[in-house]
Scaffold this motif. Structure first.
Motif, PDB file in Angstrom:
ATOM      1  N   LYS A   1     -11.876   2.377   0.225  1.00  0.00           N
ATOM      2  CA  LYS A   1     -12.058   1.697   1.506  1.00  0.00           C
ATOM      3  C   LYS A   1     -13.096   0.580   1.369  1.00  0.00           C
ATOM      4  O   LYS A   1     -12.906  -0.534   1.859  1.00  0.00           O
ATOM      5  CB  LYS A   1     -12.526   2.729   2.538  1.00  0.00           C
ATOM      6  N   GLN A   2     -14.188   0.896   0.670  1.00  0.00           N
ATOM      7  CA  GLN A   2     -15.243  -0.110   0.470  1.00  0.00           C
ATOM      8  C   GLN A   2     -14.729  -1.276  -0.372  1.00  0.00           C
ATOM      9  O   GLN A   2     -14.995  -2.436  -0.064  1.00  0.00           O
ATOM     10  CB  GLN A   2     -16.454   0.526  -0.213  1.00  0.00           C
ATOM     11  N   ALA A   3     -13.970  -0.925  -1.413  1.00  0.00           N
ATOM     12  CA  ALA A   3     -13.447  -1.985  -2.287  1.00  0.00           C
ATOM     13  C   ALA A   3     -12.517  -2.897  -1.500  1.00  0.00           C
ATOM     14  O   ALA A   3     -12.513  -4.113  -1.701  1.00  0.00           O
ATOM     15  CB  ALA A   3     -12.713  -1.368  -3.477  1.00  0.00           C
ATOM     16  N   LEU A   4     -11.728  -2.316  -0.597  1.00  0.00           N
ATOM     17  CA  LEU A   4     -10.807  -3.132   0.191  1.00  0.00           C
ATOM     18  C   LEU A   4     -11.561  -3.967   1.212  1.00  0.00           C
ATOM     19  O   LEU A   4     -11.159  -5.090   1.530  1.00  0.00           O
ATOM     20  CB  LEU A   4      -9.758  -2.247   0.863  1.00  0.00           C
ATOM     21  N   ALA A   5     -12.689  -3.420   1.706  1.00  0.00           N
ATOM     22  CA  ALA A   5     -13.518  -4.213   2.605  1.00  0.00           C
ATOM     23  C   ALA A   5     -14.082  -5.424   1.855  1.00  0.00           C
ATOM     24  O   ALA A   5     -14.151  -6.521   2.390  1.00  0.00           O
ATOM     25  CB  ALA A   5     -14.651  -3.355   3.172  1.00  0.00           C
ATOM     26  N   ASP A   6     -14.449  -5.207   0.588  1.00  0.00           N
ATOM     27  CA  ASP A   6     -14.983  -6.290  -0.257  1.00  0.00           C
ATOM     28  C   ASP A   6     -14.012  -7.449  -0.396  1.00  0.00           C
ATOM     29  O   ASP A   6     -14.414  -8.596  -0.531  1.00  0.00           O
ATOM     30  CB  ASP A   6     -15.289  -5.761  -1.669  1.00  0.00           C
ATOM     31  N   VAL A   7     -12.716  -7.144  -0.435  1.00  0.00           N
ATOM     32  CA  VAL A   7     -11.744  -8.226  -0.601  1.00  0.00           C
ATOM     33  C   VAL A   7     -11.152  -8.645   0.753  1.00  0.00           C
ATOM     34  O   VAL A   7     -10.176  -9.383   0.812  1.00  0.00           O
ATOM     35  CB  VAL A   7     -10.600  -7.831  -1.570  1.00  0.00           C
ATOM     36  N   GLY A   8     -11.755  -8.139   1.828  1.00  0.00           N
ATOM     37  CA  GLY A   8     -11.344  -8.569   3.161  1.00  0.00           C
ATOM     38  C   GLY A   8     -10.031  -7.988   3.627  1.00  0.00           C
ATOM     39  O   GLY A   8      -9.260  -8.634   4.332  1.00  0.00           O
ATOM     40  N   LEU A   9      -9.752  -6.738   3.237  1.00  0.00           N
ATOM     41  CA  LEU A   9      -8.478  -6.141   3.637  1.00  0.00           C
ATOM     42  C   LEU A   9      -8.672  -4.849   4.435  1.00  0.00           C
ATOM     43  O   LEU A   9      -7.803  -3.975   4.422  1.00  0.00           O
ATOM     44  CB  LEU A   9      -7.623  -5.858   2.397  1.00  0.00           C
ATOM     45  N   SER A  10      -9.789  -4.738   5.136  1.00  0.00           N
ATOM     46  CA  SER A  10     -10.051  -3.516   5.898  1.00  0.00           C
ATOM     47  C   SER A  10      -8.965  -3.231   6.931  1.00  0.00           C
ATOM     48  O   SER A  10      -8.719  -2.083   7.283  1.00  0.00           O
ATOM     49  CB  SER A  10     -11.389  -3.628   6.618  1.00  0.00           C
TER      50      SER A  10
END
Lengths: 279, 234
Positions: free
Chosen positions: B100-109
């Motif tokens: 989830k954090q990694a996806l937040a990093d790439v702007g895909l939350s």
């Protein structure tokens, strides 16, 4: 088709280009009604032929008789009992085919050695007209349940094996590489990539296998059955009851459609990630 | 300082002439290296050896244990949701949270539960990037990861990759044939031709690098010449 072709460029009034978007439902309904017209006409002609005794009930009973016979067979419980017996035969035979087909396809799909050993004999057996094996099955298994279930299993195993094997072999190697870079391991790659990737093919095989299973049952039940739908048909044949035969054939058809619908429902759920299912 | 990657005399051929002909490559931890070359120059072959997807004899082949790859195609598993795809390569009890954090990093939350086949090309590639970074690689291998994207998305991806590199600081090997991509991102650019490095350029221009900066233009022109393309305005 007819609707759109009547709209020509020169004479079309404003806003009438193409089909009217507001009423897709009514268009569909009209289409369905048109398509139903000729089957209904055939049934009507059939009924008239029966009533005027142009068509003897010994050749083919009329639609009215068939409906009342269906009601009688259902009410007496005869049809339901027969249906349960037949359904259990398909269930048993198809379960064997499913387990065997999946096991064989996994072995031959996942290893070259397995393929070398398993695939040639299966391709040879597949080439045989399996319904013609019935006399052999009777010699081997007698005239009880075993030859009927065996014939169902034998017929259904090939589509399951072939589609799953093809599905496994057809998996995108690039996805497997991606799995390797994620260090999933052999087991993880089989579980996360190969099995879900081959599932669409397997489900096609299951649907096809089910239709073959019902077909095998119809043939298998003609021989020495003492219960089931096939038994009812054999009994009716001896007494020239064409109405009963037609009712039983309809039941086979309905069961085939229902089991196919069941697999389609499983498909819609299991393959919900596919765009054509999402859309 | 000890090197993260240390390769000596790497050799690879597929029957015919050598695709990699005695490659020497060292990379420091956290270094951003771009590998340029025409198609068929062997750059993808080299990356595949580094990714362990291919084996090749070498005098010395020292690689870090934690490596991740982003390919030209996203290679997401279509039957797993975006977050499941990212969590797949994580051996950790909190894999889902990390994903989830990694996806937040790439702007895909907002796309966690989406099916990969419903993503745009850019979103899919960002997911692939998250899937690679969530494993906290010491070496991130990028195999022409933006080649299939449209020009605008590609420029945005450059910024994103740069940001993520700053944040996580893995060593990066970016294989590309886009000269500007290499100049915009890399500390060091290697040009590969017929299985050998024919040029090495260190780029010390501070970030963010602008394309109209005469220093970047100079590097670009030089690289184009190495690749056999004479720029019209040179």
């Amino acid at each position: 088709m007819a609707d759109t072709s009547t709209v020509s460029h020169g004479t079309a009034p404003e806003g009438a280009v193409g089909p009217v978007p507001a009423k897709p439902g009514s268009r569909q309904l009209a289409n369905t009604a048109r398509r139903l017209a000729s089957p209904l006409a055939i049934i009507a002609l059939w009924q008239i032929a029966s009533m005027t005794e142009l068509l003897s009930p010994r050749i083919l009973a009329g639609p009215g008789d068939i409906i009342s016979t269906a009601g009688r067979l259902v009410a007496s419980g005869e049809l339901i009992n027969g249906l349960i017996v037949s359904f259990l035969r398909v269930l048993a035979g198809f379960s064997i085919a499913l387990i065997l087909g999946i096991a064989l396809a996994l072995v031959s799909g996942l290893s070259r050695l397995g393929e070398t050993i398993i695939d040639p004999p299966i391709q040879m057996l597949k080439a045989m007209p399996f319904l013609g094996l019935l006399p052999l099955f009777i010699l081997w298994f007698g005239i009880g349940e075993a030859p009927k279930i065996g014939l169902v299993a034998f017929g259904a195993v090939f589509p399951i094996y072939l589609t799953l094997h093809g599905g496994i072999r057809g998996i995108d190697k690039k996805l497997i590489e991606a799995g390797q870079t994620l260090e999933l391991g052999t087991f993880g790659i089989i579980r996360h990539i190969i099995i879900p990737g081959a599932l669409p093919s397997l489900l096609v095989g299951v649907r096809y296998g089910l239709s073959v299973a019902w077909l095998s049952l119809v043939v298998g039940e003609q021989i020495n059955a003492s219960s089931g739908i096939g038994y009812i048909i054999t009994y009716a044949r001896d007494f020239l009851q064409t109405d009963v035969i037609v009712v039983c054939l309809l039941v086979y058809a309905i069961m085939g459609l229902l089991t196919d619908g069941l697999v389609r429902a499983i498909e819609a759920y299991a393959l919900r990630w596919r765009p054509e299912v999402i859309a | 300082m000890s090197n993260l990657v240390d390769i000596r005399k790497l050799q690879r051929s597929f029957g015919g002439p050598a695709v990699l002909d005695g490659i020497d490559l060292t990379m420091a931890p956290g270094e951003f290296v771009a590998l340029l070359g025409r198609s068929g120059s062997g750059k993808s072959t080299l990356l595949r050896v580094l990714a362990d997807l291919d084996t090749a004899p070498a005098q010395e082949l020292q690689l870090p244990a934690r490596r991740s790859v982003v390919f030209q195609e996203p290679r997401l598993l279509p039957w797993k949701s975006v977050i499941e795809n990212v969590a797949l390569g994580v051996r950790h009890p909190d894999a889902r949270l990390l994903a989830k954090q990694a996806l937040a990093d790439v702007g895909l939350s907002h796309r966690l539960d989406a099916w990969p086949l419903t993503l745009s090309g850019g979103e899919a590639q960002r997911t692939a990037l998250a899937r690679a970074l969530v494993r906290e690689p010491q070496l991130l291998l990028l195999d022409e990861p933006f080649a299939a994207l449209d020009a605008l998305t590609r420029l945005r991806m450059h910024d994103l990759v740069f940001e993520l590199w700053r944040k996580h600081h893995p060593a990066v090997l970016l294989v590309t044939h886009d000269v500007w991509e290499a100049v915009a991102l890399a500390d060091r650019i290697l040009v590969l031709d017929q299985g050998r490095f024919i040029r090495e350029i260190r780029v010390d221009i501070v970030h963010p690098r602008r394309r109209d900066d005469p220093r970047t233009s100079l590097v670009e022109a030089e690289l184009l010449k190495e690749l056999g393309v004479e720029p019209l305005h040179a």
